[in-house]
Design a protein around this motif. Structure first.
Motif, PDB file in Angstrom:
ATOM      1  N   LYS A 203       0.852  -1.183   0.000  1.00 25.10           N
ATOM      2  CA  LYS A 203       0.000   0.000   0.000  1.00 25.10           C
ATOM      3  C   LYS A 203       0.884   1.227   0.000  1.00 25.10           C
ATOM      4  O   LYS A 203       1.884   1.290   0.706  1.00 25.10           O
ATOM      5  N   LYS A 204       0.493   2.199  -0.815  1.00 22.42           N
ATOM      6  CA  LYS A 204       1.193   3.475  -0.848  1.00 22.42           C
ATOM      7  C   LYS A 204       0.413   4.447   0.036  1.00 22.42           C
ATOM      8  O   LYS A 204      -0.802   4.571  -0.094  1.00 22.42           O
ATOM      9  N   ILE A 205       1.106   5.095   0.935  1.00 22.42           N
ATOM     10  CA  ILE A 205       0.469   6.026   1.860  1.00 22.42           C
ATOM     11  C   ILE A 205       0.913   7.439   1.502  1.00 22.42           C
ATOM     12  O   ILE A 205       2.102   7.749   1.522  1.00 22.42           O
ATOM     13  N   ASN A 206      -0.035   8.283   1.150  1.00 19.93           N
ATOM     14  CA  ASN A 206       0.261   9.683   0.840  1.00 19.93           C
ATOM     15  C   ASN A 206      -0.200  10.555   1.997  1.00 19.93           C
ATOM     16  O   ASN A 206      -1.335  10.413   2.471  1.00 19.93           O
ATOM     17  N   VAL A 207       0.652  11.450   2.415  1.00 24.60           N
ATOM     18  CA  VAL A 207       0.307  12.394   3.469  1.00 24.60           C
ATOM     19  C   VAL A 207       0.637  13.792   2.972  1.00 24.60           C
ATOM     20  O   VAL A 207       1.734  14.028   2.471  1.00 24.60           O
ATOM     21  N   GLU A 208      -0.301  14.707   3.088  1.00 20.65           N
ATOM     22  CA  GLU A 208      -0.060  16.086   2.669  1.00 20.65           C
ATOM     23  C   GLU A 208      -0.163  16.990   3.880  1.00 20.65           C
ATOM     24  O   GLU A 208      -1.154  16.962   4.603  1.00 20.65           O
ATOM     25  N   LEU A 209       0.865  17.770   4.110  1.00 18.53           N
ATOM     26  CA  LEU A 209       0.878  18.731   5.206  1.00 18.53           C
ATOM     27  C   LEU A 209       1.085  20.119   4.631  1.00 18.53           C
ATOM     28  O   LEU A 209       1.868  20.290   3.699  1.00 18.53           O
ATOM     29  N   ILE A 210       0.413  21.088   5.191  1.00 18.67           N
ATOM     30  CA  ILE A 210       0.630  22.475   4.794  1.00 18.67           C
ATOM     31  C   ILE A 210       1.110  23.211   6.034  1.00 18.67           C
ATOM     32  O   ILE A 210       0.432  23.205   7.065  1.00 18.67           O
ATOM     33  N   VAL A 211       2.300  23.779   5.936  1.00 16.78           N
ATOM     34  CA  VAL A 211       2.894  24.499   7.061  1.00 16.78           C
ATOM     35  C   VAL A 211       3.357  25.868   6.587  1.00 16.78           C
ATOM     36  O   VAL A 211       3.508  26.118   5.392  1.00 16.78           O
ATOM     37  N   ILE A 212       3.603  26.738   7.530  1.00 13.41           N
ATOM     38  CA  ILE A 212       4.122  28.067   7.219  1.00 13.41           C
ATOM     39  C   ILE A 212       5.515  27.908   6.622  1.00 13.41           C
ATOM     40  O   ILE A 212       6.316  27.095   7.080  1.00 13.41           O
TER      41      ILE A 212
ATOM     42  N   VAL B 102       9.795  -0.446   5.255  1.00 12.91           N
ATOM     43  CA  VAL B 102       9.302   0.668   4.446  1.00 12.91           C
ATOM     44  C   VAL B 102      10.130   0.706   3.167  1.00 12.91           C
ATOM     45  O   VAL B 102      11.357   0.651   3.215  1.00 12.91           O
ATOM     46  N   PHE B 103       9.458   0.797   2.033  1.00 16.45           N
ATOM     47  CA  PHE B 103      10.135   0.843   0.742  1.00 16.45           C
ATOM     48  C   PHE B 103      10.043   2.253   0.173  1.00 16.45           C
ATOM     49  O   PHE B 103       8.951   2.791   0.015  1.00 16.45           O
ATOM     50  N   GLY B 104      11.162   2.825  -0.159  1.00 18.76           N
ATOM     51  CA  GLY B 104      11.177   4.110  -0.847  1.00 18.76           C
ATOM     52  C   GLY B 104      10.617   5.235  -0.010  1.00 18.76           C
ATOM     53  O   GLY B 104      10.663   5.217   1.208  1.00 18.76           O
ATOM     54  N   GLY B 105      10.093   6.199  -0.703  1.00 19.49           N
ATOM     55  CA  GLY B 105       9.508   7.344  -0.030  1.00 19.49           C
ATOM     56  C   GLY B 105      10.437   8.534  -0.044  1.00 19.49           C
ATOM     57  O   GLY B 105      11.574   8.457  -0.489  1.00 19.49           O
ATOM     58  N   GLY B 106       9.948   9.616   0.398  1.00 15.94           N
ATOM     59  CA  GLY B 106      10.706  10.852   0.449  1.00 15.94           C
ATOM     60  C   GLY B 106       9.781  11.994   0.772  1.00 15.94           C
ATOM     61  O   GLY B 106       8.560  11.840   0.806  1.00 15.94           O
TER      62      GLY B 106
END
Length: 87
Positions: free
Chosen positions: A4-13, A37-41
């Motif tokens: 499973k690919k897990i995408n997380v989006e954060l918006i910060v100052i 955990v495979f890959g990511g960045g």
């Protein structure tokens, strides 16, 4: 084997982005110690917010809970007044 690919989006100052990325990398390092955990960045993109800050889903849920609490209190008072009128 399924993955499973897990995408997380954060918006910060913008000023805090570098510190957040540093902390996230530390968290990912600890995560890799316990899980495979495979890959990511982490990718950062600068953008200008187009308007007023919007409330999160949690803020909407909390506001709805407060509205329900207020409605229940009002209903309780109305029932108590009606009960007194009947008695």
């Amino acid at each position: 084997m399924l993955y499973k690919k897990i995408n997380v989006e954060l918006i910060v100052i913008d000023d805090e982005a570098e510190a957040v990325v540093t902390e996230l990398n530390a968290v990912f390092d600890r995560l890799e110690e316990r899980h495979t955990v495979f890959g990511g960045g982490i990718e950062t993109v600068t953008f200008k917010h187009s308007g007023a800050r919007q409330r999160s889903a949690l803020a909407h849920t909390m506001a709805a809970g407060e509205a329900v609490t207020g409605a229940l209190r009002a209903a309780h008072r109305s029932v108590a007044v009606a009960l007194r009128a009947v008695i």
